[in-house]
Structures are given as structure tokens and as C-alpha cells.
Scaffold this motif. Structure first.
Motif, PDB file in Angstrom:
ATOM      1  N   VAL A   6       0.846  -1.195   0.000  1.00 40.19           N
ATOM      2  CA  VAL A   6       0.000   0.000   0.000  1.00 40.19           C
ATOM      3  C   VAL A   6       0.883   1.247   0.000  1.00 40.19           C
ATOM      4  N   GLY A   7       0.605   2.120  -0.944  1.00 30.44           N
ATOM      5  CA  GLY A   7       1.353   3.368  -0.983  1.00 30.44           C
ATOM      6  C   GLY A   7       2.584   3.270  -1.874  1.00 30.44           C
ATOM      7  N   ALA A   8       3.621   4.025  -1.490  1.00 27.77           N
ATOM      8  CA  ALA A   8       4.828   4.120  -2.315  1.00 27.77           C
ATOM      9  C   ALA A   8       6.037   3.584  -1.573  1.00 27.77           C
ATOM     10  N   GLY A   9       6.998   3.091  -2.354  1.00 32.03           N
ATOM     11  CA  GLY A   9       8.262   2.619  -1.822  1.00 32.03           C
ATOM     12  C   GLY A   9       9.376   2.973  -2.790  1.00 32.03           C
ATOM     13  N   LEU A  10      10.592   2.590  -2.435  1.00 28.67           N
ATOM     14  CA  LEU A  10      11.747   2.863  -3.297  1.00 28.67           C
ATOM     15  C   LEU A  10      12.419   1.550  -3.663  1.00 28.67           C
ATOM     16  N   LEU A  11      12.545   1.321  -4.952  1.00 25.66           N
ATOM     17  CA  LEU A  11      13.255   0.147  -5.453  1.00 25.66           C
ATOM     18  C   LEU A  11      14.536   0.627  -6.116  1.00 25.66           C
ATOM     19  N   GLY A  12      15.642   0.386  -5.442  1.00 27.29           N
ATOM     20  CA  GLY A  12      16.906   0.881  -5.972  1.00 27.29           C
ATOM     21  C   GLY A  12      16.928   2.389  -6.079  1.00 27.29           C
ATOM     22  N   TYR A  32      10.634   0.394   2.122  1.00 25.88           N
ATOM     23  CA  TYR A  32       9.205   0.657   2.299  1.00 25.88           C
ATOM     24  C   TYR A  32       8.947   1.030   3.758  1.00 25.88           C
ATOM     25  N   GLU A  33       8.389   2.213   3.934  1.00 27.10           N
ATOM     26  CA  GLU A  33       8.174   2.773   5.264  1.00 27.10           C
ATOM     27  C   GLU A  33       9.505   2.770   6.030  1.00 27.10           C
ATOM     28  N   ASP A  34       9.586   2.078   7.138  1.00 22.54           N
ATOM     29  CA  ASP A  34      10.829   2.094   7.922  1.00 22.54           C
ATOM     30  C   ASP A  34      11.662   0.836   7.726  1.00 22.54           C
ATOM     31  N   TYR A  35      11.337   0.064   6.696  1.00 28.33           N
ATOM     32  CA  TYR A  35      12.037  -1.207   6.496  1.00 28.33           C
ATOM     33  C   TYR A  35      12.837  -1.193   5.183  1.00 28.33           C
ATOM     34  N   THR A  36      13.946  -1.925   5.215  1.00 28.84           N
ATOM     35  CA  THR A  36      14.764  -2.106   4.017  1.00 28.84           C
ATOM     36  C   THR A  36      14.856  -3.601   3.722  1.00 28.84           C
ATOM     37  N   TYR A  37      14.469  -3.983   2.521  1.00 33.16           N
ATOM     38  CA  TYR A  37      14.479  -5.390   2.114  1.00 33.16           C
ATOM     39  C   TYR A  37      15.536  -5.589   1.022  1.00 33.16           C
ATOM     40  N   ARG A  38      16.414  -6.508   1.271  1.00 36.01           N
ATOM     41  CA  ARG A  38      17.429  -6.855   0.266  1.00 36.01           C
ATOM     42  C   ARG A  38      17.139  -8.263  -0.259  1.00 36.01           C
ATOM     43  N   PHE A  39      17.109  -8.404  -1.570  1.00 34.58           N
ATOM     44  CA  PHE A  39      16.798  -9.711  -2.162  1.00 34.58           C
ATOM     45  C   PHE A  39      17.496  -9.858  -3.515  1.00 34.58           C
ATOM     46  N   THR A  40      17.539 -11.083  -3.978  1.00 42.01           N
ATOM     47  CA  THR A  40      18.204 -11.406  -5.244  1.00 42.01           C
ATOM     48  C   THR A  40      17.260 -12.203  -6.124  1.00 42.01           C
ATOM     49  N   VAL A  41      17.212 -11.841  -7.395  1.00 47.23           N
ATOM     50  CA  VAL A  41      16.438 -12.587  -8.393  1.00 47.23           C
ATOM     51  C   VAL A  41      17.422 -13.367  -9.260  1.00 47.23           C
TER      52      VAL A  41
END
Length: 206
Positions: A6-12, A32-41
């Protein structure tokens, strides 16, 4: 990778709204909000597996990314039949690299290492072949008595070496060949004689 929010986040560092969908290989950071998610595709790869060794040609299919085979650009589905040590590298975003290492052998047929033979041998193989340090092509027939070293060379330092020996024909083998020659000669004589009698018989009738 698919995600909804919901809402906006930052991808890279780039603003995204409500969802992200990524199929290109790479390392990613989503804030997103106060969290940072690191992942690999990762890409999907078929046709080879890491550490695989095969005598057969292969075709590699991959889902996405920029692929190189031994540092040369590789197009998905292209046939690979050159013997050697191969490395497929798939590059993605943010310094992502996925590597698959595999080996294609020389697929030598006709002789085995350490074996001796009392008859001519026809040898087939893939790659560059050298018989006693002399360049030869696949399908060569070796019949002279002696010791031989067959060396097959491929890419990235790949080498296969086979040692074998051609012996004098055994007495039994020579005897069998002589009997075969006699049998063929007798059969040929019988066929000629039969044909001659048949022609004479037809000539008398006419």
C-alpha cells in the motif's frame, strides 16, 4: 519476484507505487516505510548443471540476463559441441553474476586407454586430435603394428590422452580371415558356375 503493498516505496532509489514485479536477474534493495528489504532474483537455467560432465552436445536455455560462454556472448538455445571446460556466466543488475561450469569430453570411440588390439581400429572423436603428435581427423583407421598415444584437445586447457597398442594379428584371427576368403571364393565360383549353366540352358531352348 512479485510483491504488492500500500502506498509508495523505493526500489533501488526509484519510486514505485502499490506493487513491484521483477524478472531480470540481479541484487535489489526495496525500501518501504521504515524497512529495508534486500533480495536477489536468479535466472532459470536448463540444459546444463554446475559440475556436469557429458560427451553429448548441449543447448542452454536461460530466462533472462546477459549471458556469456567463456567470455563470448551466448544466445539462449545455441548448440555447444566443442570439447573443453566451459563456463556460462549470466550477468544481471547491481553486479549480479550467476555461473555454471561444465565439461564436454572428446567422446572418443574405437579405442580404450591401456588396451591392445590385434586388428585395425577406427577412431572417432570430437575436438582436435593428435595421434603420436600428428594431427588427425575423426574417423581415422589405425592398422599398423605399434604403440600409439591419442591426444584430444579442447578449450580452456582441456586434454584427454589415450594409450593403446596394435599387435600382430593372432594366428586364430589370421586363420579365420583365410577361411573367410576361401568361403567367399567358393561362393563366387559357385555363383559364376550356376550363372553359366543357366545361360547355356536358355541358349539351348532358343
Amino acid at each position: 519476484m512479485n510483491a504488492e503493498f500500500v502506498g509508495a516505496g523505493l526500489l533501488g532509489g526509484v519510486s514505485v507505487v502499490n506493487q513491484i514485479s521483477i524478472d531480470y536477474p540481479g541484487h535489489y534493495v526495496f525500501e518501504y516505510e521504515d524497512y529495508t528489504y534486500r533480495f536477489t532474483v536468479h535466472p532459470t537455467v536448463s540444459g546444463v548443471s554446475d559440475g556436469m560432465k557429458t560427451a553429448d552436445p548441449v543447448r542452454i536455455e536461460y530466462s533472462d540476463g546477459l549471458a556469456f560462454l567463456n567470455h563470448d556472448l551466448y544466445v539462449s538455445g545455441t548448440r555447444i559441441d566443442t570439447p573443453g571446460y566451459h563456463t556460462l556466466s549470466i550477468e544481471g543488475d547491481n553486479n549480479y553474476v550467476h555461473q555454471v561450469r561444465f565439461t564436454i569430453t572428446g567422446n572418443i570411440e574405437g579405442v580404450y586407454d591401456g588396451r591392445s588390439y590385434d586388428e585395425a581400429r577406427t577412431i572417432t572423436f570430437q575436438g582436435n586430435g593428435y595421434l603420436n603428435n600428428r594431427f588427425v581427423e575423426s574417423g581415422i583407421s589405425v592398422e599398423e603394428v605399434g604403440h600409439y598415444t591419442l591426444r584430444i584437445e579442447g578449450v580452456n586447457g582441456y586434454t584427454e590422452v589415450i594409450h593403446f597398442e596394435i599387435l600382430e594379428p593372432s594366428i586364430e584371427n589370421t586363420h579365420n580371415q583365410a577361411l573367410l576368403a576361401v568361403e567367399i571364393g567358393v561362393l563366387a565360383t559357385a555363383l559364376v558356375s550356376g550363372a553359366t549353366l543357366y545361360l547355356r540352358h536358355r541358349k539351348r531352348k532358343t
